[in-house]
Scaffold this motif. Structure first.
Motif, PDB file in Angstrom:
ATOM      1  N   PHE A  17      -0.905  -0.852  17.449  1.00 35.31           N
ATOM      2  CA  PHE A  17      -2.110  -1.087  18.237  1.00 35.31           C
ATOM      3  C   PHE A  17      -2.186  -2.564  18.591  1.00 35.31           C
ATOM      4  O   PHE A  17      -2.177  -3.412  17.702  1.00 35.31           O
ATOM      5  CB  PHE A  17      -3.354  -0.661  17.454  1.00 35.31           C
ATOM      6  N   VAL A  18      -2.280  -2.842  19.878  1.00 38.00           N
ATOM      7  CA  VAL A  18      -2.323  -4.224  20.356  1.00 38.00           C
ATOM      8  C   VAL A  18      -3.585  -4.402  21.200  1.00 38.00           C
ATOM      9  O   VAL A  18      -3.666  -3.887  22.316  1.00 38.00           O
ATOM     10  CB  VAL A  18      -1.071  -4.565  21.206  1.00 38.00           C
ATOM     11  N   PRO A  19      -4.587  -5.110  20.673  1.00 37.28           N
ATOM     12  CA  PRO A  19      -5.784  -5.362  21.489  1.00 37.28           C
ATOM     13  C   PRO A  19      -5.465  -6.378  22.582  1.00 37.28           C
ATOM     14  O   PRO A  19      -4.709  -7.325  22.369  1.00 37.28           O
ATOM     15  CB  PRO A  19      -6.792  -5.923  20.482  1.00 37.28           C
ATOM     16  N   ILE A  20      -6.035  -6.150  23.750  1.00 35.47           N
ATOM     17  CA  ILE A  20      -5.823  -7.046  24.890  1.00 35.47           C
ATOM     18  C   ILE A  20      -7.187  -7.494  25.398  1.00 35.47           C
ATOM     19  O   ILE A  20      -8.052  -6.664  25.666  1.00 35.47           O
ATOM     20  CB  ILE A  20      -5.072  -6.334  26.033  1.00 35.47           C
ATOM     21  N   CYS A  21      -7.358  -8.793  25.522  1.00 35.62           N
ATOM     22  CA  CYS A  21      -8.580  -9.325  26.124  1.00 35.62           C
ATOM     23  C   CYS A  21      -8.179 -10.028  27.414  1.00 35.62           C
ATOM     24  O   CYS A  21      -7.386 -10.971  27.405  1.00 35.62           O
ATOM     25  CB  CYS A  21      -9.287 -10.298  25.190  1.00 35.62           C
ATOM     26  N   GLN A  22      -8.720  -9.534  28.506  1.00 37.08           N
ATOM     27  CA  GLN A  22      -8.397 -10.105  29.808  1.00 37.08           C
ATOM     28  C   GLN A  22      -9.683 -10.155  30.627  1.00 37.08           C
ATOM     29  O   GLN A  22     -10.360  -9.135  30.787  1.00 37.08           O
ATOM     30  CB  GLN A  22      -7.339  -9.235  30.490  1.00 37.08           C
ATOM     31  N   ALA A  23     -10.020 -11.321  31.115  1.00 31.98           N
ATOM     32  CA  ALA A  23     -11.242 -11.517  31.908  1.00 31.98           C
ATOM     33  C   ALA A  23     -12.475 -11.021  31.147  1.00 31.98           C
ATOM     34  O   ALA A  23     -13.302 -10.298  31.680  1.00 31.98           O
ATOM     35  CB  ALA A  23     -11.117 -10.831  33.265  1.00 31.98           C
ATOM     36  N   ASN A  24     -12.573 -11.391  29.870  1.00 36.09           N
ATOM     37  CA  ASN A  24     -13.699 -11.019  29.005  1.00 36.09           C
ATOM     38  C   ASN A  24     -13.871  -9.515  28.835  1.00 36.09           C
ATOM     39  O   ASN A  24     -14.977  -9.033  28.601  1.00 36.09           O
ATOM     40  CB  ASN A  24     -15.006 -11.640  29.509  1.00 36.09           C
ATOM     41  N   HIS A  25     -12.810  -8.771  28.982  1.00 36.19           N
ATOM     42  CA  HIS A  25     -12.844  -7.323  28.790  1.00 36.19           C
ATOM     43  C   HIS A  25     -11.718  -6.928  27.840  1.00 36.19           C
ATOM     44  O   HIS A  25     -10.587  -7.378  27.989  1.00 36.19           O
ATOM     45  CB  HIS A  25     -12.676  -6.593  30.127  1.00 36.19           C
ATOM     46  N   TRP A  26     -12.050  -6.089  26.883  1.00 39.30           N
ATOM     47  CA  TRP A  26     -11.067  -5.630  25.907  1.00 39.30           C
ATOM     48  C   TRP A  26     -10.526  -4.261  26.290  1.00 39.30           C
ATOM     49  O   TRP A  26     -11.268  -3.382  26.715  1.00 39.30           O
ATOM     50  CB  TRP A  26     -11.696  -5.535  24.517  1.00 39.30           C
ATOM     51  N   SER A  27      -9.236  -4.104  26.127  1.00 33.56           N
ATOM     52  CA  SER A  27      -8.597  -2.798  26.245  1.00 33.56           C
ATOM     53  C   SER A  27      -7.630  -2.683  25.072  1.00 33.56           C
ATOM     54  O   SER A  27      -7.409  -3.647  24.340  1.00 33.56           O
ATOM     55  CB  SER A  27      -7.886  -2.641  27.594  1.00 33.56           C
ATOM     56  N   LEU A  28      -7.080  -1.509  24.883  1.00 36.38           N
ATOM     57  CA  LEU A  28      -6.207  -1.282  23.734  1.00 36.38           C
ATOM     58  C   LEU A  28      -4.871  -0.732  24.205  1.00 36.38           C
ATOM     59  O   LEU A  28      -4.808   0.283  24.899  1.00 36.38           O
ATOM     60  CB  LEU A  28      -6.850  -0.301  22.751  1.00 36.38           C
TER      61      LEU A  28
ATOM     62  N   LEU B  71      -5.517   2.145  26.865  1.00 35.24           N
ATOM     63  CA  LEU B  71      -6.876   2.682  26.873  1.00 35.24           C
ATOM     64  C   LEU B  71      -7.789   1.604  27.447  1.00 35.24           C
ATOM     65  O   LEU B  71      -7.903   0.513  26.888  1.00 35.24           O
ATOM     66  CB  LEU B  71      -7.316   3.051  25.458  1.00 35.24           C
ATOM     67  N   ASP B  72      -8.411   1.927  28.571  1.00 33.52           N
ATOM     68  CA  ASP B  72      -9.218   0.938  29.272  1.00 33.52           C
ATOM     69  C   ASP B  72     -10.493   1.594  29.790  1.00 33.52           C
ATOM     70  O   ASP B  72     -10.434   2.544  30.568  1.00 33.52           O
ATOM     71  CB  ASP B  72      -8.416   0.351  30.432  1.00 33.52           C
ATOM     72  N   SER B  73     -11.630   1.079  29.367  1.00 34.09           N
ATOM     73  CA  SER B  73     -12.912   1.658  29.773  1.00 34.09           C
ATOM     74  C   SER B  73     -13.407   1.123  31.114  1.00 34.09           C
ATOM     75  O   SER B  73     -14.475   1.490  31.573  1.00 34.09           O
ATOM     76  CB  SER B  73     -13.969   1.404  28.696  1.00 34.09           C
ATOM     77  N   LEU B  74     -12.636   0.254  31.745  1.00 34.15           N
ATOM     78  CA  LEU B  74     -12.967  -0.235  33.092  1.00 34.15           C
ATOM     79  C   LEU B  74     -11.809   0.090  34.026  1.00 34.15           C
ATOM     80  O   LEU B  74     -11.159  -0.791  34.573  1.00 34.15           O
ATOM     81  CB  LEU B  74     -13.210  -1.747  33.095  1.00 34.15           C
ATOM     82  N   GLU B  75     -11.574   1.344  34.210  1.00 34.84           N
ATOM     83  CA  GLU B  75     -10.432   1.778  35.003  1.00 34.84           C
ATOM     84  C   GLU B  75     -10.500   1.285  36.445  1.00 34.84           C
ATOM     85  O   GLU B  75      -9.498   1.217  37.137  1.00 34.84           O
ATOM     86  CB  GLU B  75     -10.350   3.299  34.978  1.00 34.84           C
ATOM     87  N   THR B  76     -11.671   0.920  36.890  1.00 31.48           N
ATOM     88  CA  THR B  76     -11.824   0.484  38.277  1.00 31.48           C
ATOM     89  C   THR B  76     -11.313  -0.935  38.513  1.00 31.48           C
ATOM     90  O   THR B  76     -11.270  -1.387  39.649  1.00 31.48           O
ATOM     91  CB  THR B  76     -13.304   0.549  38.703  1.00 31.48           C
ATOM     92  N   ARG B  77     -10.932  -1.616  37.438  1.00 34.52           N
ATOM     93  CA  ARG B  77     -10.396  -2.971  37.625  1.00 34.52           C
ATOM     94  C   ARG B  77      -9.196  -2.912  38.554  1.00 34.52           C
ATOM     95  O   ARG B  77      -8.362  -2.019  38.459  1.00 34.52           O
ATOM     96  CB  ARG B  77      -9.956  -3.580  36.288  1.00 34.52           C
TER      97      ARG B  77
ATOM     98  N   PRO C  51      -4.400   7.212  29.717  1.00 30.45           N
ATOM     99  CA  PRO C  51      -5.197   8.431  29.541  1.00 30.45           C
ATOM    100  C   PRO C  51      -6.658   8.196  29.911  1.00 30.45           C
ATOM    101  O   PRO C  51      -7.156   7.076  29.850  1.00 30.45           O
ATOM    102  CB  PRO C  51      -5.067   8.752  28.052  1.00 30.45           C
ATOM    103  N   LYS C  52      -7.310   9.267  30.294  1.00 31.16           N
ATOM    104  CA  LYS C  52      -8.734   9.176  30.611  1.00 31.16           C
ATOM    105  C   LYS C  52      -9.508   8.894  29.325  1.00 31.16           C
ATOM    106  O   LYS C  52      -9.292   9.543  28.312  1.00 31.16           O
ATOM    107  CB  LYS C  52      -9.218  10.467  31.242  1.00 31.16           C
ATOM    108  N   VAL C  53     -10.373   7.902  29.395  1.00 28.39           N
ATOM    109  CA  VAL C  53     -11.228   7.535  28.268  1.00 28.39           C
ATOM    110  C   VAL C  53     -12.648   7.383  28.805  1.00 28.39           C
ATOM    111  O   VAL C  53     -12.843   7.223  30.015  1.00 28.39           O
ATOM    112  CB  VAL C  53     -10.761   6.223  27.585  1.00 28.39           C
ATOM    113  N   PRO C  54     -13.665   7.431  27.939  1.00 26.03           N
ATOM    114  CA  PRO C  54     -15.037   7.209  28.425  1.00 26.03           C
ATOM    115  C   PRO C  54     -15.117   5.872  29.164  1.00 26.03           C
ATOM    116  O   PRO C  54     -14.566   4.870  28.715  1.00 26.03           O
ATOM    117  CB  PRO C  54     -15.867   7.190  27.145  1.00 26.03           C
TER     118      PRO C  54
END
Length: 108
Positions: A25-36, A57-63, A99-102
């Motif tokens: 598991f590698v957390p990624i912080c980019q532009a003040n947004h976290w994804s996994l 896994l990204d909860s801001l898929e619209t980026r 994958p689709k995530v909330p």
């Protein structure tokens, strides 16, 4: 990720043996947004039935940013340190899935 920081993370993961685990598991912080980022089955041989894959896994898929090229560079650099005989073609062939995530509403 800055080059020297990325190299430090890669060296630590290879030295620690983390990269060879079934899931990394590698957390990624980019532009003040976290994804996994989840690296699956990277400790397995490419010919094994449990083939490696990359999940984001990204909860801001619209980026509009596409981070897949950066992720592949990171994975390739890690592979070169861990298994120097690895080719870039092997890394290119590893499936990259989102994958689709909330999803967050209104960026919150």
């Amino acid at each position: 990720m800055e080059r020297n920081k990325r190299e430090n993370v890669i060296s630590w993961m290879v030295r620690d043996g983390s990269f060879a685990q079934r899931y990394v598991f590698v957390p990624i912080c980019q532009a003040n947004h976290w994804s996994l980022l989840i690296l699956c089955n990277f400790g397995k041989d490419f010919n094994n039935t449990a083939r490696p894959c990359i999940l984001l896994l990204d909860s801001l898929e619209t980026r509009e940013e596409n981070i897949e090229p950066d992720v592949r560079k990171f994975v390739f650099a890690m592979y070169k340190k861990w298994k120097p005989e690895s080719s870039s073609q092997h890394i290119h062939n590893i499936p990259f899935r989102k994958p689709k995530v909330p999803q967050q509403k209104d960026g919150n």
